[in-house]
Scaffold this motif. Structure first.
Motif, PDB file in Angstrom:
ATOM      1  N   THR A   1       0.777  -1.231   0.000  1.00 45.85           N
ATOM      2  CA  THR A   1       0.000   0.000   0.000  1.00 45.85           C
ATOM      3  C   THR A   1       0.807   1.278   0.000  1.00 45.85           C
ATOM      4  OG1 THR A   1      -0.133  -0.106   2.398  1.00 45.85           O
ATOM      5  CG2 THR A   1      -1.929  -1.130   1.161  1.00 45.85           C
TER       6      THR A   1
ATOM      7  N   ARG B   1       0.974  -2.048 -15.039  1.00 43.82           N
ATOM      8  CA  ARG B   1       2.103  -2.694 -14.366  1.00 43.82           C
ATOM      9  C   ARG B   1       3.405  -2.148 -14.934  1.00 43.82           C
ATOM     10  NH1 ARG B   1       2.826  -9.285 -13.783  1.00 43.82           N
ATOM     11  NH2 ARG B   1       4.858  -9.270 -12.714  1.00 43.82           N
TER      12      ARG B   1
ATOM     13  N   THR C   1       2.524  -2.345  -9.617  1.00 44.19           N
ATOM     14  CA  THR C   1       1.242  -2.119 -10.295  1.00 44.19           C
ATOM     15  C   THR C   1       0.496  -0.991  -9.602  1.00 44.19           C
ATOM     16  OG1 THR C   1       1.076  -4.440 -10.982  1.00 44.19           O
ATOM     17  CG2 THR C   1      -0.968  -3.169 -10.936  1.00 44.19           C
TER      18      THR C   1
ATOM     19  N   ARG D   1       0.359   1.553  -4.461  1.00 46.75           N
ATOM     20  CA  ARG D   1       0.570   0.282  -5.150  1.00 46.75           C
ATOM     21  C   ARG D   1      -0.648  -0.622  -5.034  1.00 46.75           C
ATOM     22  NH1 ARG D   1       6.732  -1.748  -4.205  1.00 46.75           N
ATOM     23  NH2 ARG D   1       5.856  -3.509  -5.388  1.00 46.75           N
ATOM     24  N   ARG D   2      -0.936  -1.305  -6.128  1.00 52.82           N
ATOM     25  CA  ARG D   2      -2.068  -2.231  -6.199  1.00 52.82           C
ATOM     26  C   ARG D   2      -1.594  -3.562  -6.779  1.00 52.82           C
ATOM     27  NH1 ARG D   2      -7.062   0.919  -6.192  1.00 52.82           N
ATOM     28  NH2 ARG D   2      -6.573   3.147  -6.119  1.00 52.82           N
ATOM     29  N   ASP D   3      -0.443  -4.022  -6.292  1.00 51.40           N
ATOM     30  CA  ASP D   3       0.157  -5.238  -6.852  1.00 51.40           C
ATOM     31  C   ASP D   3      -0.779  -6.441  -6.799  1.00 51.40           C
ATOM     32  OD1 ASP D   3       3.463  -4.481  -5.484  1.00 51.40           O
ATOM     33  OD2 ASP D   3       2.340  -3.590  -7.130  1.00 51.40           O
ATOM     34  N   ASP D   4      -1.605  -6.512  -5.751  1.00 47.90           N
ATOM     35  CA  ASP D   4      -2.490  -7.671  -5.618  1.00 47.90           C
ATOM     36  C   ASP D   4      -3.620  -7.661  -6.635  1.00 47.90           C
ATOM     37  OD1 ASP D   4      -3.708  -5.473  -4.520  1.00 47.90           O
ATOM     38  OD2 ASP D   4      -4.512  -6.514  -2.773  1.00 47.90           O
ATOM     39  N   GLY D   5      -3.805  -6.550  -7.337  1.00 50.61           N
ATOM     40  CA  GLY D   5      -4.858  -6.479  -8.341  1.00 50.61           C
ATOM     41  C   GLY D   5      -4.463  -7.042  -9.696  1.00 50.61           C
ATOM     42  N   TRP D   6      -3.158  -7.268  -9.903  1.00 51.24           N
ATOM     43  CA  TRP D   6      -2.705  -7.810 -11.193  1.00 51.24           C
ATOM     44  C   TRP D   6      -2.766  -9.333 -11.136  1.00 51.24           C
ATOM     45  CZ3 TRP D   6      -1.505  -5.352 -15.720  1.00 51.24           C
ATOM     46  CH2 TRP D   6      -1.006  -6.172 -16.733  1.00 51.24           C
ATOM     47  N   ARG D   7      -3.568  -9.936 -12.007  1.00 56.49           N
ATOM     48  CA  ARG D   7      -3.813 -11.384 -11.934  1.00 56.49           C
ATOM     49  C   ARG D   7      -3.494 -12.112 -13.239  1.00 56.49           C
ATOM     50  NH1 ARG D   7      -8.293  -8.818  -9.626  1.00 56.49           N
ATOM     51  NH2 ARG D   7      -8.457  -9.082  -7.363  1.00 56.49           N
TER      52      ARG D   7
END
Length: 222
Positions: free
Chosen positions: A2, A33, A68, A88-94
């Protein structure tokens, strides 16, 4: 993750801004990303379009690692002349990315790529207005059928038994993102991925396993 903590590191603000602006127009909620390209002082910007195609543009500057963020937030930061990295929104990249190594199998003239995209848009308008074989068809069904249509088939010289199929969704991704210039567009293959690479960026998708529509153009030469 975050916390911002670092700057975005991008020097190619105009190129990045053009890429992000087109992304946001297509999907205001999309993610981007940032992945530094080792040893060259550049960063690859990856995003996923609403119709499932991955697009990438490489710009100058080195991002602070593989991160991301929201495209709209990074665009706002760049437009304001800021240097901060948005939350950061790294957990949103799937989504997986294609392998870094690829091989070229064909070159397409830029005008042919634009013509294919324009013809598809015209077919969609015609079907939406008049239906298919006199029957009304939903806009979503029309769009999905059009995007799944194989626009180009390439038969590589070194693999004549393994044709490479370029779906309309790839063509639309390249054109809608403004990646087609005046030079040729290269068809490339990386594992199970097929890509269209233009002067200003590339669009990638997984190979189509089964076809439901007949290809419109065949390029026999690899």
């Amino acid at each position: 993750m975050t916390g911002p903590a670092a700057g975005h590191g991008l020097d190619g603000v105009a190129d990045a801004g053009a890429f992000l602006a087109r992304l946001v127009r297509l999907d205001p909620a999309t993610l981007v990303r940032l992945r530094p390209v080792p040893g060259v002082g550049r960063t690859a910007l990856w995003a996923r379009l609403p119709w499932g195609v991955l697009v990438v543009r490489t710009v100058t500057g080195t991002a602070p690692g593989d991160v991301t963020v929201a495209a709209v937030e990074l665009l706002a930061e760049l437009s304001a002349g800021g240097a901060a990295l948005p939350r950061r929104r790294d957990d949103g990249w799937r989504w997986p990315l294609p392998p870094p190594a690829s091989r070229a199998v064909e070159s397409l003239a830029a005008e042919d790529v634009r013509r294919i995209a324009a013809a598809a848009a015209g077919a969609l308008r015609e079907a939406a207005t008049h239906g298919v074989a006199g029957r009304a068809v939903g806009q979503r069904a029309l769009r999905d059928a059009l995007l799944d249509h194989v626009a180009v088939v390439v038969t590589p010289d070194d693999a004549p038994d393994a044709p490479v199929e370029v779906p309309q969704r790839l063509v639309q991704g390249l054109v809608r993102m403004g990646f087609v210039g005046t030079g040729d567009v290269r068809v490339r293959v990386a594992g199970r991925w097929v890509g269209l690479v233009g002067p200003y960026g590339a669009a990638w998708s997984r190979k189509v396993a089964e076809l439901s529509l007949t290809p419109t153009i065949t390029h026999p030469n690899g």
